[in-house]
Design a protein around this motif. Structure first.
Motif, PDB file in Angstrom:
ATOM      1  N   ALA A   1      -3.566   7.409  -6.528  1.00 23.35           N
ATOM      2  CA  ALA A   1      -4.395   6.484  -7.297  1.00 23.35           C
ATOM      3  C   ALA A   1      -5.192   5.520  -6.433  1.00 23.35           C
ATOM      4  CB  ALA A   1      -3.517   5.701  -8.280  1.00 23.35           C
TER       5      ALA A   1
ATOM      6  N   VAL B   1       2.265  13.291   4.226  1.00 19.29           N
ATOM      7  CA  VAL B   1       1.700  12.109   4.886  1.00 19.29           C
ATOM      8  C   VAL B   1       2.855  11.345   5.538  1.00 19.29           C
ATOM      9  CG1 VAL B   1       0.348  10.014   4.632  1.00 19.29           C
ATOM     10  CG2 VAL B   1      -0.205  12.036   3.236  1.00 19.29           C
ATOM     11  N   ALA B   2       2.934  11.449   6.854  1.00 20.34           N
ATOM     12  CA  ALA B   2       3.932  10.684   7.617  1.00 20.34           C
ATOM     13  C   ALA B   2       3.227   9.451   8.164  1.00 20.34           C
ATOM     14  CB  ALA B   2       4.526  11.550   8.724  1.00 20.34           C
ATOM     15  N   SER B   3       3.236   9.275   9.473  1.00 19.41           N
ATOM     16  CA  SER B   3       2.664   8.063  10.078  1.00 19.41           C
ATOM     17  C   SER B   3       2.789   8.194  11.598  1.00 19.41           C
ATOM     18  CB  SER B   3       3.470   6.848   9.614  1.00 19.41           C
ATOM     19  OG  SER B   3       3.151   5.694  10.354  1.00 19.41           O
TER      20      SER B   3
ATOM     21  N   ARG C   1       4.397  -4.428  -4.881  1.00 18.83           N
ATOM     22  CA  ARG C   1       3.861  -4.253  -6.250  1.00 18.83           C
ATOM     23  C   ARG C   1       4.393  -2.984  -6.898  1.00 18.83           C
ATOM     24  NH1 ARG C   1       0.369  -1.671  -2.864  1.00 18.83           N
ATOM     25  NH2 ARG C   1      -0.960   0.003  -3.695  1.00 18.83           N
ATOM     26  N   ASN C   2       4.825  -2.038  -6.065  1.00 17.91           N
ATOM     27  CA  ASN C   2       5.302  -0.744  -6.569  1.00 17.91           C
ATOM     28  C   ASN C   2       6.831  -0.642  -6.590  1.00 17.91           C
ATOM     29  OD1 ASN C   2       2.595   0.626  -4.709  1.00 17.91           O
ATOM     30  ND2 ASN C   2       2.673   0.441  -6.920  1.00 17.91           N
TER      31      ASN C   2
ATOM     32  N   VAL D   1       7.822   9.192  -7.862  1.00 18.24           N
ATOM     33  CA  VAL D   1       8.239  10.317  -7.009  1.00 18.24           C
ATOM     34  C   VAL D   1       9.749  10.377  -6.784  1.00 18.24           C
ATOM     35  CG1 VAL D   1       6.046  10.616  -5.777  1.00 18.24           C
ATOM     36  CG2 VAL D   1       7.771   9.031  -4.859  1.00 18.24           C
TER      37      VAL D   1
ATOM     38  N   ASN E   1       1.987  12.240  -0.538  1.00 14.99           N
ATOM     39  CA  ASN E   1       1.380  11.053   0.069  1.00 14.99           C
ATOM     40  C   ASN E   1       2.042   9.738  -0.337  1.00 14.99           C
ATOM     41  OD1 ASN E   1      -1.051   9.279   1.018  1.00 14.99           O
ATOM     42  ND2 ASN E   1      -0.862   8.879  -1.180  1.00 14.99           N
ATOM     43  N   ALA E   2       2.607   9.665  -1.553  1.00 19.94           N
ATOM     44  CA  ALA E   2       3.121   8.384  -2.044  1.00 19.94           C
ATOM     45  C   ALA E   2       4.091   7.779  -1.034  1.00 19.94           C
ATOM     46  CB  ALA E   2       3.815   8.568  -3.388  1.00 19.94           C
ATOM     47  N   GLY E   3       3.932   6.509  -0.776  1.00 20.38           N
ATOM     48  CA  GLY E   3       4.834   5.864   0.175  1.00 20.38           C
ATOM     49  C   GLY E   3       4.777   4.361   0.015  1.00 20.38           C
TER      50      GLY E   3
ATOM     51  N   ILE F   1      -3.362  -4.415   9.353  1.00 24.93           N
ATOM     52  CA  ILE F   1      -3.842  -3.475   8.323  1.00 24.93           C
ATOM     53  C   ILE F   1      -5.300  -3.776   7.965  1.00 24.93           C
ATOM     54  CG2 ILE F   1      -3.575  -2.789   5.895  1.00 24.93           C
ATOM     55  CD1 ILE F   1      -1.378  -1.557   7.446  1.00 24.93           C
TER      56      ILE F   1
ATOM     57  N   ASP G   1       0.989   9.190  -9.954  1.00 26.47           N
ATOM     58  CA  ASP G   1       1.112   7.848  -9.359  1.00 26.47           C
ATOM     59  C   ASP G   1       1.898   6.941 -10.282  1.00 26.47           C
ATOM     60  OD1 ASP G   1      -0.669   6.439  -6.892  1.00 26.47           O
ATOM     61  OD2 ASP G   1       0.247   5.053  -8.333  1.00 26.47           O
TER      62      ASP G   1
ATOM     63  N   ILE H   1      -4.946   6.026   0.931  1.00 27.63           N
ATOM     64  CA  ILE H   1      -5.092   7.300   1.638  1.00 27.63           C
ATOM     65  C   ILE H   1      -5.055   8.477   0.651  1.00 27.63           C
ATOM     66  CG2 ILE H   1      -3.914   8.851   3.265  1.00 27.63           C
ATOM     67  CD1 ILE H   1      -3.201   6.316   4.905  1.00 27.63           C
TER      68      ILE H   1
ATOM     69  N   PRO I   1      -1.236   8.920  10.578  1.00 26.67           N
ATOM     70  CA  PRO I   1      -2.197   7.853  10.909  1.00 26.67           C
ATOM     71  C   PRO I   1      -1.501   6.656  11.534  1.00 26.67           C
ATOM     72  CG  PRO I   1      -2.087   8.297   8.514  1.00 26.67           C
ATOM     73  CD  PRO I   1      -0.905   8.931   9.151  1.00 26.67           C
ATOM     74  N   ALA I   2      -2.237   5.909  12.363  1.00 28.62           N
ATOM     75  CA  ALA I   2      -1.805   4.543  12.694  1.00 28.62           C
ATOM     76  C   ALA I   2      -2.348   3.658  11.558  1.00 28.62           C
ATOM     77  CB  ALA I   2      -2.310   4.156  14.070  1.00 28.62           C
TER      78      ALA I   2
ATOM     79  N   GLY J   1       0.904   9.644  -5.292  1.00 27.51           N
ATOM     80  CA  GLY J   1       0.355   8.369  -4.810  1.00 27.51           C
ATOM     81  C   GLY J   1      -1.144   8.453  -4.616  1.00 27.51           C
TER      82      GLY J   1
HETATM   83  N1  NAD Z   1      -2.169   2.337   5.519  1.00 25.56           N
HETATM   84  C1  NAD Z   1      -1.627   2.647   6.684  1.00 25.56           C
HETATM   85  O1  NAD Z   1      -1.848   1.980   7.705  1.00 25.56           O
HETATM   86  C2  NAD Z   1      -0.737   3.873   6.789  1.00 25.56           C
HETATM   87  C3  NAD Z   1      -0.450   4.346   8.080  1.00 25.56           C
HETATM   88  C4  NAD Z   1       0.368   5.460   8.212  1.00 25.56           C
HETATM   89  C5  NAD Z   1       0.854   6.105   7.097  1.00 25.56           C
HETATM   90  N2  NAD Z   1       0.560   5.614   5.853  1.00 25.56           N
HETATM   91  C6  NAD Z   1       1.134   6.336   4.708  1.00 25.56           C
HETATM   92  O2  NAD Z   1       0.102   6.733   3.830  1.00 25.56           O
HETATM   93  C7  NAD Z   1       0.643   6.909   2.519  1.00 25.56           C
HETATM   94  C8  NAD Z   1      -0.264   6.196   1.531  1.00 25.56           C
HETATM   95  O3  NAD Z   1      -0.220   4.799   1.794  1.00 25.56           O
HETATM   96  P1  NAD Z   1      -1.484   3.849   1.660  1.00 25.56           P
HETATM   97  O4  NAD Z   1      -1.695   3.203   2.969  1.00 25.56           O
HETATM   98  O5  NAD Z   1      -2.581   4.553   1.003  1.00 25.56           O
HETATM   99  O6  NAD Z   1      -0.829   2.732   0.716  1.00 25.56           O
HETATM  100  P2  NAD Z   1      -1.250   2.188  -0.721  1.00 25.56           P
HETATM  101  O7  NAD Z   1      -0.221   1.193  -1.076  1.00 25.56           O
HETATM  102  O8  NAD Z   1      -2.680   1.771  -0.699  1.00 25.56           O
HETATM  103  O9  NAD Z   1      -1.128   3.468  -1.669  1.00 25.56           O
HETATM  104  C9  NAD Z   1       0.129   4.003  -2.016  1.00 25.56           C
HETATM  105  C10 NAD Z   1       0.009   4.741  -3.346  1.00 25.56           C
HETATM  106  O10 NAD Z   1       1.299   5.276  -3.666  1.00 25.56           O
HETATM  107  C11 NAD Z   1       1.645   4.887  -4.999  1.00 25.56           C
HETATM  108  N3  NAD Z   1       3.110   4.807  -5.111  1.00 25.56           N
HETATM  109  C12 NAD Z   1       3.944   3.902  -4.545  1.00 25.56           C
HETATM  110  N4  NAD Z   1       5.223   4.135  -4.911  1.00 25.56           N
HETATM  111  C13 NAD Z   1       5.193   5.223  -5.726  1.00 25.56           C
HETATM  112  C14 NAD Z   1       6.196   5.957  -6.417  1.00 25.56           C
HETATM  113  N5  NAD Z   1       7.500   5.603  -6.367  1.00 25.56           N
HETATM  114  N6  NAD Z   1       5.827   7.032  -7.146  1.00 25.56           N
HETATM  115  C15 NAD Z   1       4.514   7.382  -7.246  1.00 25.56           C
HETATM  116  N7  NAD Z   1       3.522   6.711  -6.619  1.00 25.56           N
HETATM  117  C16 NAD Z   1       3.852   5.652  -5.859  1.00 25.56           C
HETATM  118  C17 NAD Z   1       0.957   3.544  -5.207  1.00 25.56           C
HETATM  119  O11 NAD Z   1       0.792   3.202  -6.561  1.00 25.56           O
HETATM  120  C18 NAD Z   1      -0.374   3.791  -4.477  1.00 25.56           C
HETATM  121  O12 NAD Z   1      -1.327   4.406  -5.328  1.00 25.56           O
HETATM  122  C19 NAD Z   1       2.060   6.373   2.564  1.00 25.56           C
HETATM  123  O13 NAD Z   1       2.979   7.449   2.676  1.00 25.56           O
HETATM  124  C20 NAD Z   1       2.062   5.528   3.832  1.00 25.56           C
HETATM  125  O14 NAD Z   1       3.350   5.410   4.383  1.00 25.56           O
HETATM  126  C21 NAD Z   1      -0.211   4.523   5.674  1.00 25.56           C
END
Ligand code: NAD
Length: 296
Positions: A15, A142-144, A199-200, A64, A90-92, A230, A37, A18, A187-188, A13
């Motif tokens: 691309a 990467v949890a949360s 979208r994913n 993933v 990290n992907a989520g 957010i 990604d 985070i 992270p929060a 993840g």
């Molecule tokens: N943004 C927040 O507030 C926050 C807070 C706590 C934790 N997180 C965690 O941080 C991580 C990254 O999230 P983000 O906020 O950058 O979100 P984001 O949506 O901006 O980025 C997520 C990335 O993961 C990729 N992705 C999604 N599904 C996938 C799959 N099945 N296989 C491969 N790649 C995939 C997406 O294309 C994207 O590039 C996640 O695990 C999310 O749970 C985010």
């Protein structure tokens, strides 16, 4: 010179958001960066950014939830850079918000498969490859903050993040003798596109049925609230730099939001008070002095 210079990190993840912030920060430490990604367009943009910053970077479009894709990603990383030293799981996906009775089975499957099974598949693929060269390495999950304290109306997401924290604690002890240090980032709110995770969503996880009008109204209100939260979140660029700082300090738990400390303290206080009540129960007096086994 950075302890990470010349080593190779694989980031799922990576691309955008985070993952890309971490990729950029580790690239600036001199690491070779390998991104995996699901989004090929964002992946190309991310690789162009990393290269413009001077990083040696490559990437693979992958999902993933597919173990075969992980093996392909590992092959590409080893072919290009020789050894893998670090994995960032990290992907989520956010998975949306809603009541427990409103959540669709396929929403649960999607969030569990990406946020939980994705981490398991990534770890099972990469850890043996880190072990085999004997130089040690790192695993960053990467949890949360949702892994520290349960979030209402986000049961599936919370379940996966609590599991990722728990798995990280388990793997921390398990991998220590192999000189693989495990960290978990909690992270929060960070300003990314996490609230647009739909979208994913892969076609296999399409929703079974439409939510009722009342439920979808509630979802929309919650979604609008989440979007606002957010949008007011932490600048994503800080996260990667904070991760480097914490990895250098060898931290297991990595926090980006010190203002959430009282929330977590409140949870621990409630747990501690529950132990007090158990300790005071005549039913359990005989357990109090028994040895604690299996947790060290
Ligand atoms: N943004 C927040 O507030 C926050 C807070 C706590 C934790 N997180 C965690 O941080 C991580 C990254 O999230 P983000 O906020 O950058 O979100 P984001 O949506 O901006 O980025 C997520 C990335 O993961 C990729 N992705 C999604 N599904 C996938 C799959 N099945 N296989 C491969 N790649 C995939 C997406 O294309 C994207 O590039 C996640 O695990 C999310 O749970 C985010």
């Amino acid at each position: 010179m950075s302890q990470f210079a010349g080593k190779t990190v694989v980031i799922s993840g990576g691309a955008e958001g985070i993952g890309l912030s971490i990729a950029s920060a580790l690239g600036k430490q001199g690491m070779n960066v390998v991104l995996g990604d699901i989004d090929p367009v964002q992946l190309d943009l991310a690789l162009a950014q990393l290269k413009s910053e001077g990083a040696r970077a490559t990437g693979v479009t992958m999902d993933v939830t597919n173990i075969g894709h992980w093996h392909h990603l590992a092959d590409q990383a080893e072919r290009q850079f020789g050894k893998i030293h670090m994995l960032v799981n990290n992907a989520g996906v956010g998975g949306g918000t809603g009541t427990v009775e409103q959540s669709d089975r396929n929403d649960w499957r999607w969030v569990l498969d990406v946020n939980l099974m994705g981490v398991i598949y990534g770890t099972q693929t990469m850890v043996p490859l880190i072990k085999k060269h004997g130089e040690g390495g790192r695993l960053l999950n990467v949890a949360s903050m949702a892994g520290m304290v349960g979030v209402p109306f986000a049961g599936a997401y919370t379940a996966t993040k609590a599991a990722v924290v728990a798995m990280s604690e388990s793997w921390y002890a398990e991998l220590k003798p192999h000189n693989i240090k495990v960290s978990v980032l909690c992270p929060a709110f960070v300003k990314t596109r996490i609230n647009l995770s739909e979208r994913n969503r892969q076609p296999d996880y399409s929703r079974d049925e439409q939510a009722s009008d009342a439920d979808s109204f509630k979802s929309e209100a919650l979604a609008a609230h989440m979007q606002n939260v957010i949008n007011n979140g932490l600048n994503v660029d800080v996260v990667g730099e904070r991760v480097v700082e914490a990895l250098n300090a060898g931290e297991l738990y990595i926090f980006t939001h010190p203002n959430y400390r009282p929330v977590v303290q409140q949870r621990y206080k409630a747990i501690d008070e529950a132990f007090e009540r158990a300790a005071a129960s005549p039913l359990l007096a005989h357990v109090l002095n028994e040895d604690v086994v299996g947790f060290t």
